[in-house]
Design a protein around this motif. Sequence first.
Motif, PDB file in Angstrom:
ATOM      1  N   UNK A   9      -9.652 -14.500  -1.810  1.00  0.00           N
ATOM      2  CA  UNK A   9     -11.122 -14.026  -1.356  1.00  0.00           C
ATOM      3  C   UNK A   9     -12.074 -14.432  -2.196  1.00  0.00           C
ATOM      4  N   UNK A  50      -5.633   3.942  11.731  1.00  0.00           N
ATOM      5  CA  UNK A  50      -5.031   2.835  11.450  1.00  0.00           C
ATOM      6  C   UNK A  50      -3.439   2.867  10.815  1.00  0.00           C
ATOM      7  N   UNK A  51      -2.840   1.864  11.214  1.00  0.00           N
ATOM      8  CA  UNK A  51      -1.389   1.996  10.966  1.00  0.00           C
ATOM      9  C   UNK A  51      -1.287   2.025   9.396  1.00  0.00           C
ATOM     10  N   UNK A  95      -3.230  -7.172  12.742  1.00  0.00           N
ATOM     11  CA  UNK A  95      -3.654  -5.630  12.532  1.00  0.00           C
ATOM     12  C   UNK A  95      -5.176  -5.423  12.801  1.00  0.00           C
ATOM     13  N   UNK A 127      -8.010  -9.659  -4.245  1.00  0.00           N
ATOM     14  CA  UNK A 127      -9.518  -9.493  -4.274  1.00  0.00           C
ATOM     15  C   UNK A 127      -9.815  -9.247  -5.419  1.00  0.00           C
ATOM     16  N   UNK A 159       1.126   0.832   7.884  1.00  0.00           N
ATOM     17  CA  UNK A 159       1.492  -0.565   7.457  1.00  0.00           C
ATOM     18  C   UNK A 159       0.191  -1.562   7.231  1.00  0.00           C
ATOM     19  N   UNK A 160      -0.637  -1.385   8.097  1.00  0.00           N
ATOM     20  CA  UNK A 160      -1.801  -2.296   7.721  1.00  0.00           C
ATOM     21  C   UNK A 160      -2.888  -1.721   6.571  1.00  0.00           C
ATOM     22  N   UNK A 161      -2.718  -0.388   6.479  1.00  0.00           N
ATOM     23  CA  UNK A 161      -3.464  -0.070   5.182  1.00  0.00           C
ATOM     24  C   UNK A 161      -2.544  -0.289   4.083  1.00  0.00           C
ATOM     25  N   UNK A 188      -0.733  -3.063   3.691  1.00  0.00           N
ATOM     26  CA  UNK A 188      -1.067  -4.483   3.799  1.00  0.00           C
ATOM     27  C   UNK A 188      -2.429  -4.752   2.894  1.00  0.00           C
ATOM     28  N   UNK A 189      -3.354  -3.913   3.559  1.00  0.00           N
ATOM     29  CA  UNK A 189      -4.814  -3.912   2.780  1.00  0.00           C
ATOM     30  C   UNK A 189      -4.644  -3.838   1.211  1.00  0.00           C
ATOM     31  N   UNK A 190      -3.775  -2.947   0.823  1.00  0.00           N
ATOM     32  CA  UNK A 190      -3.751  -2.712  -0.690  1.00  0.00           C
ATOM     33  C   UNK A 190      -3.152  -4.062  -1.304  1.00  0.00           C
ATOM     34  N   UNK A 191      -2.199  -4.492  -0.566  1.00  0.00           N
ATOM     35  CA  UNK A 191      -1.515  -5.861  -1.270  1.00  0.00           C
ATOM     36  C   UNK A 191      -2.717  -6.734  -1.325  1.00  0.00           C
ATOM     37  N   UNK A 192      -3.473  -7.124  -0.269  1.00  0.00           N
ATOM     38  CA  UNK A 192      -4.585  -7.823  -0.390  1.00  0.00           C
ATOM     39  C   UNK A 192      -5.226  -7.598  -1.538  1.00  0.00           C
ATOM     40  N   UNK A 193      -5.571  -6.402  -1.915  1.00  0.00           N
ATOM     41  CA  UNK A 193      -6.571  -5.979  -2.776  1.00  0.00           C
ATOM     42  C   UNK A 193      -6.008  -6.126  -4.420  1.00  0.00           C
ATOM     43  N   UNK A 235      -9.587   5.136   9.031  1.00  0.00           N
ATOM     44  CA  UNK A 235      -8.413   5.042   8.377  1.00  0.00           C
ATOM     45  C   UNK A 235      -7.450   5.685   9.017  1.00  0.00           C
ATOM     46  N   UNK A 289       2.616   3.330  16.620  1.00  0.00           N
ATOM     47  CA  UNK A 289       2.450   3.273  15.199  1.00  0.00           C
ATOM     48  C   UNK A 289       3.795   3.619  14.394  1.00  0.00           C
ATOM     49  N   UNK A 341      -4.866   6.847  -0.824  1.00  0.00           N
ATOM     50  CA  UNK A 341      -5.659   6.417   0.280  1.00  0.00           C
ATOM     51  C   UNK A 341      -5.266   6.748   1.678  1.00  0.00           C
ATOM     52  N   UNK A 389     -14.183   4.087  -0.695  1.00  0.00           N
ATOM     53  CA  UNK A 389     -12.836   3.815  -0.841  1.00  0.00           C
ATOM     54  C   UNK A 389     -11.737   3.923   0.407  1.00  0.00           C
ATOM     55  N   UNK A 405     -10.770  -0.952   1.996  1.00  0.00           N
ATOM     56  CA  UNK A 405      -9.303  -1.387   2.303  1.00  0.00           C
ATOM     57  C   UNK A 405      -9.039  -1.446   3.908  1.00  0.00           C
ATOM     58  N   UNK A 406      -9.659  -0.716   4.720  1.00  0.00           N
ATOM     59  CA  UNK A 406      -9.218  -0.780   6.199  1.00  0.00           C
ATOM     60  C   UNK A 406      -9.875  -1.917   6.797  1.00  0.00           C
ATOM     61  N   UNK A 422       6.777  -0.947   0.358  1.00  0.00           N
ATOM     62  CA  UNK A 422       5.975  -2.267   0.299  1.00  0.00           C
ATOM     63  C   UNK A 422       5.445  -2.629  -0.972  1.00  0.00           C
TER      64      UNK A 422
END
Lengths: 268, 300, 381
Positions: free
Chosen positions: A48, B127-128, A245, B145, B130-132, B134-139, B124, A209, B175, A27, A31-32, B243
């Motif tokens: 995807x 990791x910014x 990113x 996904x 923002x990036x994380x 964004x990753x959840x948006x992709x998911x 994680x 950041x 997360x 988890x 996502x990262x 977001x």
Amino acid sequence: MTDGATGARASGGEWLFHAICVLVLLFLMVPTLLIVPMSFSATAYLTFPPAGFSFEWYHTFLTDPEWIDATLFSLRVAALTTLASTVVGTMGALALVRGRLPGRQTIEALLLAPLIVPPIIVAIGVYLQFAPLGLTGTLPGFVLIHTALAVPYVVLVVSAALQRLPPSLEMAGLNLGGSRLACFRRITLPLIAPSILAGAVFAFLASFDETVVSFFISGVEHKTVTRKLFEDIEFNLSPVIAAASTVFVVSTILMMWLADASKKAATQ
Amino acid sequence: MSVTTVTDLPAGPAVPAAAPALRGRLSLPLSLLLVAPLVLLLAWAFFLPIGRLLLTSVTEPTLTLTNYRRLITQPLYAEVILRTVWISFACTAAALLLGYPVAALMARPGRVVPKIAAVCVMVPLWTSVLVRSYAWIILLDRKGVINTLLVQSGVIAKPLTMLYTDGAVLMAMTHVLLPFMILPIYSSLRSLPVDLPRAAANLGAGRVRVFFAVTLPLSLPGVFAGCLLVFVMALGFYVTPALLGGPQTLMIATLIGQQATELLDWPFAGAISCVLLVLSLGMVITFKRLLRLDRVVAHD
Amino acid sequence: MLRERPAAAAARAAAATVSGLAVGISEVWRRYGPVTAVAGVSLDVAAGEFVSLLGPSGSGKTTLLMMLAGFEQPQSGRLTVGERDITRVAPNKRNVAMVFQRYALFPHMTVAENIAFPLRMRRIGRAEREARIRRALDMVKLEAQAGRKPAELSGGQQQRVALARAIVFEPPVILMDEPLGALDKKLRQHMQIELKQLQRRLGATVIYVTHDQEEALTMSDRVAVLNHGKLVQLGPPRALYDQPADAFVADFIGEMNLLPGTVRAMTGELCTLAVDGGTAVGMAASNSDGQLASGKPARVAVRPEHVELVAASGAAQDGLPGQLAEIVFNGATTAMLVELAGGTMLRADISTRSSLAGLHPGSPVVASWAAGAALVFPGAA
């Protein structure tokens, strides 16, 4: 290795524990890591699994003037913030740990405020303060507020190192005939240098950041890369975001790893 | 120069006064000089802006409490505050349940497994946000996904709407904040001498008893610190709700942003900020002793 | 204080019923990669016996103790308590008490709660529990501290709580891992006596790990000397002192002069060696098995209290000539450090009362000892 109760074979409870841990770690990581395959996608929209493989989005990231400007601006802000907060923070830590200060505890308590006060409040307040002075969207404006936000990390890390350092070392230096300044320069400073470096890395990342305040005080001309990312995520979900990113995440991990390695090398 | 050297130190009866100096203390003027930039910077760039924002909420346009009256009387705002508290609470509970086992895994002896776990927690964290997000948006996107996988495998016929819901915000915030729960718990588990659980086992306690009688109670400071940290950070969280949340999922921070940028109602933004600040600082001051921020930051 | 109190007599009577139990360690091995921590150790401990595992750090003594407690696993070998094989038993099912080096008292529980812990784990009823806690506290003289937290106690008191917690469930064996190591010297000596008295009163079987040879000699019925994972010698303290099995034990236990030399002649058990500055004599060590042939390297071991010193008279004298280098006053005895002709140092402990008047650093002296007081070990240093 032993784990406290070697006698018992891996029981059902142990199995469940490991299963839960694996799920939680997935988890945390998935996502990262997901952004990496996305950044090599050959299509302009999100799919995807990613269709095809291309470096197109890295190319875009490295050639688009908007991304370049934002990245360079963020790097400049972060570099100056690192310098300022390392100097100001180390001086402050020295005064707090080794000095005779009235109201030391008050200062220490207030130092934690930037870590606790929700960034949105800082952002709005700073915008109100900076706008009339023409500081919004300028390099000095960003460096000022980012230093204020990053300096507590430096103070905390350096104070901890100073507190760990036995005063007897400096006493021995004085006893051997060194002046206060010489003892600081030749004994204390080299011993806390790894922590100062760690503080500097924290400060750099805190600035690079920093998202919310940067979002509100960015101008049309000078915007940070976090503002640029924010806008793009909100308005056009292009795989360039994933490419950018990935670059940032990999650089961050490299930086932390280097800082950690240098700290370890220094303590051994 | 206020730097004292050994030869400057008074001899004889003045020893008690000189003792702190002997122990490496700096003189008062030098201390003030060193701390001045820090104090001035924080005062001008941090405390003054926040103070002025809070002040506008009662002084604009004239000395008034209208902004606060509005906050209390309009149910929308109470709803936003309650939703924020609820999501923060749920996020804290989820992070605790998910985070404790991982912290325990990290604190175990051994080389490989705890190290892998530590990397999975730290990456994680570095990791910014923002990036994380964004990753959840992709998911979670309709074409994302999870929907793709579910539709392809035939579990569902039509993509689900997951993005821009409370659930999406809660999941992504958990997360993002999970490392802040894991690290303090890990830190308190690590400082627990290995002899204590061993002694309990030696005295006849099985694994479960050892955990509930010794390990858990002694890791409570870390649990409290983690919960407080996650709860307070969740209360003021801006990026992820902005977001991933829709207009229906306003939280306090996004409401402040909306008032300030879209409606340009600064005094009202100040009033909401005041509520958020009281909530956050109130929590921290109440449980101050449990929050060891330095432990989280200086994780060595 | 040597007279037993009634409670103690009762405890002793109770302990007598568990006698017959003993600890068996047979052919136990433990390797960590290339390092062998425990190399085939076998050792039987009789019920009611106090046995010390003595050795330098890294000798395997703590590993052995951790195996008995179940926190380490032997790769081969067998561990028994009484008739019961505990080699693969979980730590919490072994019923073997352990006193940890840093006590491992639960900081969130009071003294009484700490002592109650093993009883609760054994589901012992409230009334019985209270009675046993009171008895244990009485035995370690901590009745007044029952409600305190460990952090509020002194080091010596914490030590006693750890002891009470270990004895309260009447285990057949008590393991102790350098339990007095954290105390200062005075308190340590006091606790040694107290611990020994308690052990005798309870008739408890104790396996005690220490690196302090004085402590081992003072307290133990038998001492097991370990080196590099091997059991080098097992015996009563006096036997170890008088008849060390090898040069390591000779050197490790008590003060010992070890002079390197070459064997000249063997007459029965009597060995004559050429050493620094002259000729020395000693009895061949019992396990030297003919390794002491003429011309072979060897070492002669002699305790400082057996070395006799006389001022050199100029005439031919039996013994090793040297120069007095240092006189160290130690209270009852005075240590005379002699630099032999070749530079080797030899220590002689002389009763302070029979002061050797006229001797001062720089005086020429001759050192000698009775052949029966010295042992000769084969091999070079």
